[in-house]
Scaffold this motif. Structure first.
Motif, PDB file in Angstrom:
ATOM      1  N   LYS A 105      66.097  42.611  39.119  1.00  0.00           N
ATOM      2  CA  LYS A 105      65.773  43.468  40.213  1.00  0.00           C
ATOM      3  C   LYS A 105      64.838  44.702  39.662  1.00  0.00           C
ATOM      4  O   LYS A 105      63.985  44.964  40.343  1.00  0.00           O
ATOM      5  N   GLU A 106      65.211  45.138  38.572  1.00  0.00           N
ATOM      6  CA  GLU A 106      64.208  46.405  37.982  1.00  0.00           C
ATOM      7  C   GLU A 106      63.001  45.598  37.434  1.00  0.00           C
ATOM      8  O   GLU A 106      61.974  46.319  37.416  1.00  0.00           O
ATOM      9  N   ASN A 107      62.878  44.376  37.439  1.00  0.00           N
ATOM     10  CA  ASN A 107      61.695  43.658  36.675  1.00  0.00           C
ATOM     11  C   ASN A 107      60.875  42.950  37.852  1.00  0.00           C
ATOM     12  O   ASN A 107      59.723  42.282  37.726  1.00  0.00           O
ATOM     13  N   LEU A 108      61.033  43.300  39.159  1.00  0.00           N
ATOM     14  CA  LEU A 108      60.419  42.342  40.357  1.00  0.00           C
ATOM     15  C   LEU A 108      59.131  43.246  40.505  1.00  0.00           C
ATOM     16  O   LEU A 108      59.357  44.402  40.760  1.00  0.00           O
ATOM     17  N   HIS A 109      58.315  42.550  40.803  1.00  0.00           N
ATOM     18  CA  HIS A 109      56.763  43.124  41.483  1.00  0.00           C
ATOM     19  C   HIS A 109      56.847  43.836  42.676  1.00  0.00           C
ATOM     20  O   HIS A 109      57.593  42.944  43.373  1.00  0.00           O
ATOM     21  N   PRO A 110      56.295  45.017  42.904  1.00  0.00           N
ATOM     22  CA  PRO A 110      56.651  45.352  44.376  1.00  0.00           C
ATOM     23  C   PRO A 110      55.920  44.581  45.548  1.00  0.00           C
ATOM     24  O   PRO A 110      54.774  44.030  45.303  1.00  0.00           O
ATOM     25  N   LYS A 111      56.727  44.483  46.505  1.00  0.00           N
ATOM     26  CA  LYS A 111      56.472  43.440  47.455  1.00  0.00           C
ATOM     27  C   LYS A 111      55.121  43.690  48.211  1.00  0.00           C
ATOM     28  O   LYS A 111      54.390  42.866  48.220  1.00  0.00           O
ATOM     29  N   GLU A 112      54.820  45.132  48.385  1.00  0.00           N
ATOM     30  CA  GLU A 112      53.622  45.487  49.159  1.00  0.00           C
ATOM     31  C   GLU A 112      52.438  45.289  48.353  1.00  0.00           C
ATOM     32  O   GLU A 112      51.401  44.742  48.899  1.00  0.00           O
ATOM     33  N   GLU A 113      52.546  45.224  46.969  1.00  0.00           N
ATOM     34  CA  GLU A 113      51.472  45.060  46.230  1.00  0.00           C
ATOM     35  C   GLU A 113      51.119  43.231  45.996  1.00  0.00           C
ATOM     36  O   GLU A 113      49.905  43.122  46.196  1.00  0.00           O
ATOM     37  N   LEU A 114      52.132  42.735  46.039  1.00  0.00           N
ATOM     38  CA  LEU A 114      52.003  41.234  45.979  1.00  0.00           C
ATOM     39  C   LEU A 114      51.141  40.841  47.466  1.00  0.00           C
ATOM     40  O   LEU A 114      50.578  39.828  47.406  1.00  0.00           O
ATOM     41  N   VAL A 115      52.009  41.500  48.363  1.00  0.00           N
ATOM     42  CA  VAL A 115      51.260  41.191  49.775  1.00  0.00           C
ATOM     43  C   VAL A 115      49.707  41.213  49.814  1.00  0.00           C
ATOM     44  O   VAL A 115      48.974  40.557  50.357  1.00  0.00           O
ATOM     45  N   ALA A 116      49.397  42.224  49.214  1.00  0.00           N
ATOM     46  CA  ALA A 116      47.872  42.790  49.256  1.00  0.00           C
ATOM     47  C   ALA A 116      47.246  41.485  48.376  1.00  0.00           C
ATOM     48  O   ALA A 116      46.106  41.252  48.728  1.00  0.00           O
ATOM     49  N   VAL A 117      47.686  41.314  47.375  1.00  0.00           N
ATOM     50  CA  VAL A 117      47.002  40.242  46.440  1.00  0.00           C
ATOM     51  C   VAL A 117      46.902  38.844  46.917  1.00  0.00           C
ATOM     52  O   VAL A 117      45.920  38.229  47.197  1.00  0.00           O
ATOM     53  N   PHE A 118      48.142  38.411  47.618  1.00  0.00           N
ATOM     54  CA  PHE A 118      47.888  37.151  48.326  1.00  0.00           C
ATOM     55  C   PHE A 118      47.091  36.955  49.355  1.00  0.00           C
ATOM     56  O   PHE A 118      46.305  36.182  49.654  1.00  0.00           O
ATOM     57  N   ARG A 119      46.927  38.241  50.104  1.00  0.00           N
ATOM     58  CA  ARG A 119      46.112  38.142  51.150  1.00  0.00           C
ATOM     59  C   ARG A 119      44.587  38.346  50.854  1.00  0.00           C
ATOM     60  O   ARG A 119      43.932  37.488  51.507  1.00  0.00           O
ATOM     61  N   GLY A 120      44.201  38.899  49.722  1.00  0.00           N
ATOM     62  CA  GLY A 120      43.071  38.610  49.058  1.00  0.00           C
ATOM     63  C   GLY A 120      42.852  37.284  48.836  1.00  0.00           C
ATOM     64  O   GLY A 120      41.649  36.851  48.732  1.00  0.00           O
ATOM     65  N   ARG A 121      43.745  36.834  47.976  1.00  0.00           N
ATOM     66  CA  ARG A 121      43.473  35.194  47.405  1.00  0.00           C
ATOM     67  C   ARG A 121      43.131  34.316  48.554  1.00  0.00           C
ATOM     68  O   ARG A 121      42.368  33.523  48.534  1.00  0.00           O
ATOM     69  N   LEU A 122      43.989  34.571  49.848  1.00  0.00           N
ATOM     70  CA  LEU A 122      43.656  33.520  50.881  1.00  0.00           C
ATOM     71  C   LEU A 122      42.703  33.560  51.496  1.00  0.00           C
ATOM     72  O   LEU A 122      41.874  32.642  51.959  1.00  0.00           O
ATOM     73  N   GLN A 123      42.175  34.910  51.639  1.00  0.00           N
ATOM     74  CA  GLN A 123      40.859  35.167  52.449  1.00  0.00           C
ATOM     75  C   GLN A 123      39.619  34.674  51.366  1.00  0.00           C
ATOM     76  O   GLN A 123      38.906  33.942  52.019  1.00  0.00           O
ATOM     77  N   ALA A 124      39.946  34.748  49.955  1.00  0.00           N
ATOM     78  CA  ALA A 124      38.967  34.159  49.160  1.00  0.00           C
ATOM     79  C   ALA A 124      38.942  32.671  49.311  1.00  0.00           C
ATOM     80  O   ALA A 124      37.708  31.996  49.389  1.00  0.00           O
ATOM     81  N   ALA A 125      40.090  32.260  49.316  1.00  0.00           N
ATOM     82  CA  ALA A 125      39.951  30.794  49.388  1.00  0.00           C
ATOM     83  C   ALA A 125      39.480  30.131  50.740  1.00  0.00           C
ATOM     84  O   ALA A 125      38.771  29.113  50.621  1.00  0.00           O
ATOM     85  N   THR A 126      39.754  30.875  51.805  1.00  0.00           N
ATOM     86  CA  THR A 126      39.228  30.305  53.114  1.00  0.00           C
ATOM     87  C   THR A 126      37.636  30.479  53.334  1.00  0.00           C
ATOM     88  O   THR A 126      36.847  29.761  53.686  1.00  0.00           O
ATOM     89  N   ALA A 127      37.114  31.758  52.580  1.00  0.00           N
ATOM     90  CA  ALA A 127      35.705  31.715  52.443  1.00  0.00           C
ATOM     91  C   ALA A 127      34.880  30.958  51.832  1.00  0.00           C
ATOM     92  O   ALA A 127      33.770  30.537  52.097  1.00  0.00           O
ATOM     93  N   THR A 128      35.545  30.443  50.945  1.00  0.00           N
ATOM     94  CA  THR A 128      34.831  29.412  49.997  1.00  0.00           C
ATOM     95  C   THR A 128      34.826  27.730  50.747  1.00  0.00           C
ATOM     96  O   THR A 128      34.366  26.916  50.065  1.00  0.00           O
ATOM     97  N   LYS A 129      35.527  27.481  51.615  1.00  0.00           N
ATOM     98  CA  LYS A 129      35.822  26.279  52.328  1.00  0.00           C
ATOM     99  C   LYS A 129      34.603  26.065  53.340  1.00  0.00           C
ATOM    100  O   LYS A 129      34.108  27.136  53.974  1.00  0.00           O
TER     101      LYS A 129
END
Length: 221
Positions: A197-221
């Protein structure tokens, strides 16, 4: 002589978090060096010239690479809470399931949410079969290794946190409590263990990271 322990990694990486979990289970003090994976540092390239990937553990200047290898090294080097069981057969099983997480589960789970069309449907089908296998493996156990967190549980950290967030971000439903009740019981036990629990990455930060990755992946298709 004081030991020097440094971890080169990225806080949002499940592989880095695996190693941090192992270090914390053993009570090892370490220095953390945040790595920009899109602009790899000379230090990373020096200490992991083969794969050029995080995480890398430096113990008194000696590099150890690949998260599962690092965890076994930590378990063998420092006393304290055991990560792998003593029994050779149980150790082999722990290694089997840890390898299963990396070799079989990671790509299909990611593709089930990040790909499109026929590729996505195929990945979802494969992911569901894999999750069913994991659910069945947990049928009479609290953790993959039995009553305590071990190597296979640490290796499955992606499923317990990152994958649930990816599903939420993409709106794709692959894993649900109704379909995989034992797996979700495990998730609840795992993420609510104090060290995890103490070692989990904050959810809101991961949400931002994954949104960025998915947008980048869509842009290259």
């Amino acid at each position: 002589m004081a030991e020097e322990v440094m971890l080169i990694g990225a806080k949002g990486s499940p592989f880095t978090r695996r190693v941090e979990t192992a270090l914390k289970m053993k009570g090892v003090q370490y220095e953390f060096m945040e790595e920009d994976v899109s602009n790899k540092s000379p230090l990373l390239l020096k200490y992991n010239p083969v794969h050029k990937k995080i995480p890398v553990l430096l113990h008194n200047g000696k590099p150890i690479c690949e998260s599962l290898v690092i965890i076994e090294y930590i378990d063998e080097t420092w006393k304290g809470t055991p990560i792998l069981p003593e029994d050779p057969y149980e150790r082999a099983k722990a290694r089997f399931w840890a390898k299963f997480m990396d070799d079989k589960c990671l790509q299909p789970l990611w593709k089930s949410c990040s790909s499109q069309g026929e590729e996505q449907e195929k990945a979802k089908e494969e992911a569901c079969e894999l999750l069913k296998i994991l659910d069945n493996e947990l049928k009479d156990k609290k953790f993959f290794g039995g009553d305590t967190i071990g190597l296979a549980d640490i290796a499955a950290n992606f499923i317990s946190h990152w994958f649930l967030i990816i599903q939420e971000v993409t709106g794709v439903e692959v894993s649900t409590k109704d379909k995989y009740p034992k797996l979700y019981e495990w998730i609840d036990e795992f993420v609510n263990c104090s060290i995890i629990k103490e070692n989990l990455h904050p959810k809101e930060e991961l949400v931002a990271v994954f949104r960025g990755r998915l947008q980048a992946a869509t842009a290259t298709k």
